[in-house]
Enzyme design. Structure first.
Site, PDB file in Angstrom:
ATOM      1  N   CYS A 102       0.832  -1.207   0.000  1.00 32.63           N
ATOM      2  CA  CYS A 102       0.000   0.000   0.000  1.00 32.63           C
ATOM      3  C   CYS A 102       0.866   1.256   0.000  1.00 32.63           C
ATOM      4  CB  CYS A 102      -0.894   0.011   1.245  1.00 32.63           C
ATOM      5  SG  CYS A 102      -1.801  -1.521   1.489  1.00 32.63           S
TER       6      CYS A 102
HETATM    7  C1  BEZ Z   1       1.108  -4.987   2.156  1.00 37.72           C
HETATM    8  O1  BEZ Z   1       0.510  -4.004   1.747  1.00 37.72           O
HETATM    9  O2  BEZ Z   1       2.189  -5.317   1.708  1.00 37.72           O
HETATM   10  C2  BEZ Z   1       0.528  -5.787   3.259  1.00 37.72           C
HETATM   11  C3  BEZ Z   1      -0.813  -5.670   3.533  1.00 37.72           C
HETATM   12  C4  BEZ Z   1      -1.356  -6.407   4.555  1.00 37.72           C
HETATM   13  C5  BEZ Z   1      -0.581  -7.250   5.298  1.00 37.72           C
HETATM   14  C6  BEZ Z   1       0.769  -7.348   5.038  1.00 37.72           C
HETATM   15  C7  BEZ Z   1       1.316  -6.620   4.006  1.00 37.72           C
END
Ligand code: BEZ
Length: 179
Positions: free
Chosen positions: A55
Site C-alpha cells: 500500500c
Molecule cells: C502490504 O501491503 O504489503 C501488506 C498488507 C497487509 C498485510 C501485510 C502486508
C-alpha cells in the site's frame, strides 16, 4: 455491487485547526458518506492497512502520481479508505506527502462491513480489516467495481492487481474510447 449506493455512515476525522492552539492543534470533525460522495464521481480504493508495504510503496503513491490522468477521465476525487483510525491515517498521509489522494479513516470498520468487504486478518495480528477493492462511484452509486480475487478471512496471500490504479485507469480510458 454495481448500481448499489454506498452505505450512509459517519467517519470520525481529525483536522488541523490553529484555533485549538498548543503543540497538537487538531480537532475532531465528523464527515458523512454524503460529504465524500454526493454530487461527485470518485475513485475509492480500500486496503488492509496504513503503512503496509504494498500500500505504501505502490498503491497509494501510484494513485497520487496518476491523479491528473484520473481527472482527465472525469474523476473529481480519489479516496483511500482503510480500517484504521484518524490518527494513523493522518500520520500515513503526512509520511507520504500526499497532495491529491484523500484518506478516509474507517476506524470502526462500519463502512467496510456494510460494503461487505470486512475480513479477519487475525493471522497477521490485524483483527478485522478491509479486503482490497476499488470502485468508481458516481454520486454515491457504484459504477465500476474492482475486487481482488480470493476474498477470505485470514488469507495467506495479499492479491494486488485488479485494484491497482493502472488497471482502473485503463478501464476508464477504454470505456471512454469505446463510447
Ligand atoms: C502490504 O501491503 O504489503 C501488506 C498488507 C497487509 C498485510 C501485510 C502486508
Amino acid at each position: 455491487m454495481l448500481g448499489r449506493k454506498v452505505p450512509a455512515v459517519t467517519f470520525r476525522t481529525r483536522v488541523r485547526d490553529e484555533a485549538v492552539g498548543g503543540p497538537n492543534p487538531f480537532r475532531w470533525e465528523d464527515k458523512t458518506s454524503d460529504d465524500y460522495f454526493a454530487g461527485k464521481r470518485v475513485v475509492l480504493f480500500s486496503l488492509p492497512g496504513a503503512f503496509t508495504p504494498t500500500c505504501s510503496t505502490y498503491q497509494l503513491p501510484d494513485f497520487e502520481k496518476l491523479t491528473a490522468d484520473f481527472r482527465a477521465e472525469g474523476i473529481d476525487d480519489i479516496y483511500c479508505i482503510s480500517v484504521n483510525d484518524a490518527f494513523v491515517m493522518n500520520a500515513w498521509g503526512k509520511s507520504q506527502n500526499l497532495e491529491n489522494v484523500k484518506l478516509i479513516p474507517d476506524g470502526s470498520g462500519e463502512f467496510t462491513r456494510k460494503m461487505g468487504m470486512l475480513v479477519a486478518k487475525d493471522n497477521l495480528g490485524f483483527g478485522m480489516r478491509s479486503w482490497r477493492y476499488a470502485a468508481v462511484i458516481d454520486d454515491g452509486t457504484v459504477e465500476q467495481w474492482f475486487e481482488e480475487e480470493g476474498y477470505a478471512d485470514n488469507c495467506e496471500s495479499d492479491p494486488y492487481g485488479v485494484s491497482a490504479p493502472q488497471n482502473i485507469l485503463a478501464a476508464l480510458q477504454g470505456a471512454r474510447k469505446a463510447a
